[in-house]
Enzyme design. Sequence first.
Site, PDB file in Angstrom:
ATOM      1  N   HIS A  25      29.911  37.880  50.560  1.00 46.50           N
ATOM      2  CA  HIS A  25      29.433  39.123  49.937  1.00 46.50           C
ATOM      3  C   HIS A  25      28.756  40.009  50.992  1.00 46.50           C
ATOM      4  CE1 HIS A  25      29.102  38.044  45.410  1.00 46.50           C
ATOM      5  NE2 HIS A  25      30.129  37.427  45.950  1.00 46.50           N
ATOM      6  N   TYR A 141      24.936  30.309  37.605  1.00 45.42           N
ATOM      7  CA  TYR A 141      26.094  30.544  38.479  1.00 45.42           C
ATOM      8  C   TYR A 141      25.638  30.293  39.920  1.00 45.42           C
ATOM      9  CZ  TYR A 141      30.569  32.822  39.676  1.00 45.42           C
ATOM     10  OH  TYR A 141      31.850  33.103  40.116  1.00 45.42           O
ATOM     11  N   LYS A 195      27.709  26.500  36.641  1.00 43.83           N
ATOM     12  CA  LYS A 195      28.981  26.715  37.338  1.00 43.83           C
ATOM     13  C   LYS A 195      28.708  26.815  38.833  1.00 43.83           C
ATOM     14  CE  LYS A 195      32.299  30.470  38.132  1.00 43.83           C
ATOM     15  NZ  LYS A 195      33.193  31.439  37.499  1.00 43.83           N
ATOM     16  N   LYS A 197      30.423  28.175  42.312  1.00 44.52           N
ATOM     17  CA  LYS A 197      31.509  28.908  42.962  1.00 44.52           C
ATOM     18  C   LYS A 197      31.975  28.096  44.155  1.00 44.52           C
ATOM     19  CE  LYS A 197      33.174  32.021  42.362  1.00 44.52           C
ATOM     20  NZ  LYS A 197      34.424  32.280  41.723  1.00 44.52           N
ATOM     21  N   ASP A 226      34.682  26.381  40.381  1.00 47.80           N
ATOM     22  CA  ASP A 226      35.677  27.459  40.466  1.00 47.80           C
ATOM     23  C   ASP A 226      36.074  27.723  41.924  1.00 47.80           C
ATOM     24  OD1 ASP A 226      37.186  29.740  40.323  1.00 47.80           O
ATOM     25  OD2 ASP A 226      35.578  31.046  39.610  1.00 47.80           O
ATOM     26  N   PRO A 227      37.145  27.076  42.429  1.00 50.59           N
ATOM     27  CA  PRO A 227      37.567  27.325  43.820  1.00 50.59           C
ATOM     28  C   PRO A 227      38.409  28.587  43.998  1.00 50.59           C
ATOM     29  CG  PRO A 227      38.207  25.109  43.048  1.00 50.59           C
ATOM     30  CD  PRO A 227      37.885  25.934  41.839  1.00 50.59           C
ATOM     31  N   ASN A 228      38.530  29.396  42.960  1.00 48.72           N
ATOM     32  CA  ASN A 228      39.261  30.671  43.057  1.00 48.72           C
ATOM     33  C   ASN A 228      40.666  30.521  43.646  1.00 48.72           C
ATOM     34  OD1 ASN A 228      36.266  32.453  43.272  1.00 48.72           O
ATOM     35  ND2 ASN A 228      37.868  32.960  41.820  1.00 48.72           N
ATOM     36  N   GLU A 251      37.884  25.600  36.879  1.00 48.66           N
ATOM     37  CA  GLU A 251      38.294  27.009  36.803  1.00 48.66           C
ATOM     38  C   GLU A 251      39.168  27.376  37.995  1.00 48.66           C
ATOM     39  OE1 GLU A 251      34.994  29.611  35.872  1.00 48.66           O
ATOM     40  OE2 GLU A 251      35.952  31.301  36.875  1.00 48.66           O
ATOM     41  N   ASN A 274      40.232  33.109  35.284  1.00 50.50           N
ATOM     42  CA  ASN A 274      40.143  34.563  35.310  1.00 50.50           C
ATOM     43  C   ASN A 274      41.084  35.079  36.390  1.00 50.50           C
ATOM     44  OD1 ASN A 274      37.796  33.494  37.169  1.00 50.50           O
ATOM     45  ND2 ASN A 274      38.268  35.538  37.941  1.00 50.50           N
ATOM     46  N   ASP A 298      36.683  39.569  30.593  1.00 55.63           N
ATOM     47  CA  ASP A 298      35.713  40.389  31.309  1.00 55.63           C
ATOM     48  C   ASP A 298      36.044  41.797  30.820  1.00 55.63           C
ATOM     49  OD1 ASP A 298      34.600  42.185  33.202  1.00 55.63           O
ATOM     50  OD2 ASP A 298      34.512  40.592  34.695  1.00 55.63           O
ATOM     51  N   HIS A 325      33.943  36.009  32.330  1.00 61.41           N
ATOM     52  CA  HIS A 325      33.845  36.051  33.782  1.00 61.41           C
ATOM     53  C   HIS A 325      32.829  37.110  34.189  1.00 61.41           C
ATOM     54  CE1 HIS A 325      35.232  38.480  37.260  1.00 61.41           C
ATOM     55  NE2 HIS A 325      35.387  37.314  37.835  1.00 61.41           N
ATOM     56  N   SER A 326      32.352  37.012  35.417  1.00 62.78           N
ATOM     57  CA  SER A 326      31.404  38.033  35.881  1.00 62.78           C
ATOM     58  C   SER A 326      31.575  38.340  37.366  1.00 62.78           C
ATOM     59  CB  SER A 326      29.985  37.523  35.606  1.00 62.78           C
ATOM     60  OG  SER A 326      29.104  37.800  36.650  1.00 62.78           O
ATOM     61  N   ASN A 327      31.104  39.493  37.750  1.00 64.52           N
ATOM     62  CA  ASN A 327      30.915  39.872  39.162  1.00 64.52           C
ATOM     63  C   ASN A 327      29.483  40.381  39.303  1.00 64.52           C
ATOM     64  OD1 ASN A 327      34.288  40.943  39.536  1.00 64.52           O
ATOM     65  ND2 ASN A 327      33.301  39.408  40.762  1.00 64.52           N
ATOM     66  N   HIS A 354      26.354  36.957  37.177  1.00 62.99           N
ATOM     67  CA  HIS A 354      25.744  36.996  38.511  1.00 62.99           C
ATOM     68  C   HIS A 354      24.325  37.590  38.422  1.00 62.99           C
ATOM     69  CE1 HIS A 354      29.883  36.601  39.899  1.00 62.99           C
ATOM     70  NE2 HIS A 354      29.584  36.800  41.153  1.00 62.99           N
ATOM     71  N   ARG A 407      34.790  46.704  47.960  1.00 64.18           N
ATOM     72  CA  ARG A 407      34.413  45.329  48.259  1.00 64.18           C
ATOM     73  C   ARG A 407      35.444  44.723  49.202  1.00 64.18           C
ATOM     74  NH1 ARG A 407      33.347  40.287  44.026  1.00 64.18           N
ATOM     75  NH2 ARG A 407      33.161  38.725  45.673  1.00 64.18           N
TER      76      ARG A 407
HETATM   77  O1  GKR Z   1      31.200  37.010  43.279  1.00 66.84           O
HETATM   78  O2  GKR Z   1      32.032  35.863  44.894  1.00 66.84           O
HETATM   79  C1  GKR Z   1      32.019  36.200  43.737  1.00 66.84           C
HETATM   80  C2  GKR Z   1      33.000  35.604  42.778  1.00 66.84           C
HETATM   81  O3  GKR Z   1      33.923  34.827  43.492  1.00 66.84           O
HETATM   82  C3  GKR Z   1      33.694  36.664  41.981  1.00 66.84           C
HETATM   83  O4  GKR Z   1      34.236  37.627  42.840  1.00 66.84           O
HETATM   84  C4  GKR Z   1      34.778  36.132  41.095  1.00 66.84           C
HETATM   85  O5  GKR Z   1      35.510  37.215  40.575  1.00 66.84           O
HETATM   86  O6  GKR Z   1      33.016  35.255  39.716  1.00 66.84           O
HETATM   87  C5  GKR Z   1      34.312  35.421  39.873  1.00 66.84           C
HETATM   88  C6  GKR Z   1      35.178  34.290  39.373  1.00 66.84           C
HETATM   89  O7  GKR Z   1      34.788  33.630  38.427  1.00 66.84           O
HETATM   90  O8  GKR Z   1      36.278  34.089  39.875  1.00 66.84           O
HETATM   91 MG    MG Z   2      36.610  32.446  38.309  1.00 70.96          MG
END
Ligand code: GKR
Ligand code: MG
Length: 427
Positions: A25, A141, A195, A197, A226-228, A251, A274, A298, A325-327, A354, A407
Site C-alpha cells: 500500500h 482484517y 481474516k 490478508k 485470502d492469498p488473492n 478466500e 471477490n 462490495d 469485501h472491503s478496500n 479496512h 492505486r
Molecule cells: O487492501 O491490500 C488490500 C487488499 O488486498 C484489497 O486490495 C483486496 O481487494 O481486501 C481485498 C480482498 O479481499 O481481496
Molecule cells: Mg479477497
Amino acid sequence: MKITNIQNTQIAVGDPPLLNAAGLHAPYALRIIVEVITDAGIIGLSEIPGSEKIYNSLEKLKTHLIGQDVFELNAIKKLIQEKFGKHEDQRGVAPWDQRLLVHLFSAMEVACLDCIGKKLNRPVVDLLGGRSRDKVPFAAYLFYKYEGAGGELGFGMEKNTSGWLKARQEEAVTPEQIVSQAKAMCEAFGFQSIKLKGGAFPPDLECDSMLALYEAFGHEVPLRLDPNAIWSLETGIKYGKKMEGILEYYEDPVRGQENMALLSKEVDIPLATNMCTTSFNDIPSSIQLGSEHIILSDHHFWGGLRASMELNKICQTFGRGFSMHSNSHLGISMAAMVHLGAAVPHLDYALDTHYPWQVDEVIKGGKIKIEDGLAKIPDGPGLGVELDREQLQKLHENFLACGLKERNDEIEMKKVIPDWQFELQRW
Ligand code: GKR
Ligand code: MG
C-alpha cells in the site's frame, strides 16, 4: 427532487504499509467523495475508490445528470450505461476491481439514496426494504506489514501509544507478530472473526500464521485466509489440506472459477471470492462450475446497494453464502456498508472492513464505532452521516500534495525491492 449540481472531491487518506499479492500500500489510499446537490436543498453523499479515470468520468457525467430526478435510479443507471457502456470495462488482475461502470453506478446510486432518505426522513436501510438486523458484524482484517516505502508504520499517529494504536505501528511478519496484531485489534473492536490478508509471503509462513491464530483463538473465532489468487492450484490444495478444520473459509486461494472449482473438489473448506465471481455475468458459470460457496459483495464493485441486495437474493437462491469485501475506506463507505449489511436478509458471515487501519475521517463526529465486532446503523435520515468540510479540505490538500493518481501497489513495492514484480501466480 432534481439534481442541480454534483461535486466530486478527490482525497488522499493516510494508509499504513500493508502488504498483499499486488505489492505494498502507498502512504495514501485514494478516494472520491461525491456530493449530489438537489433543488430541494438536500445534498446526498457517497464515497468510492479514487483514480484519475473514475474522477474524469464522474466529471464528464455531471452535465448529463444535472436535471435528473434522484428517485429515478433506473433512468440514471441507463444514462450512465449509455454514456460509458462502450468503455472497455475489465476487472483487471489486481485484488481490487478496476471497472469504471460499477463505480459510477455505485457513486450515483448511494448519493441519490442518501438524498431520498433525507427527503423522506428515513434511513437508507429502509429504502432497501428495512432492517434484517440492528447491528452488523465485522471481522478483524489482519495484514502483514513492515517499515518501507509505504510510509511510516502507524501513519498519522502519535508515537509511544499502546494497544491497537501500537499494533498499527509495529511490524507484522512472523506468526507471533500476526497473533499480537490480531489480539490488539480484537481487543480494541471486539471482533469475533479474523481474516488474514495473505499472498504476501511464502505459503508456509502464511499457513503457520493461520495455525498460530487457531492456537491463540481456538475454534470460537472463525478464521479466514485470502492469498488473492496468487497460489497455484497445487499450492492451494497442499496448504488447504493443512488448514482443513481451522478455516471458516478460504478466500481466493487460486485464480479463476475453473481453478476454484477444481480446488473445491480436493479441499474440505468453504471457498469465498471477490476475484473470480465479481459480476452478474459471472453467476451462470459460477453455478455451473461450483467455483465458490460464498460471494463477497462490495457495493462499490457490484454497482450499488440495490444491486448488492439482488446478489444477496441470488446467493440465497443458489445456496451460496454472502458477505462483503472491503478496500481502504472512510466513514461514508462504512455507513453505506452498514445500511446494506443491516438490510440483507441472508447473512451468515461477518463483513470485511479496512476501517480500523485508517486514522483519517471525513464525517463529522469521528469514526463510526465498532463495538463487540458490531457496527450500529448510523442515526438519522439517509446514510446518517454528515460531511466534515474541514477534513474534506485537508484530505483534498493531501491528494494535491501526494501526487498519486491511482492505486499501484507494485510501484510502492519496487521502492523497497527494486526488482519486485507482480506475478499472476507466485507460489
Ligand atoms: O487492501 O491490500 C488490500 C487488499 O488486498 C484489497 O486490495 C483486496 O481487494 O481486501 C481485498 C480482498 O479481499 O481481496
Ligand atoms: Mg479477497
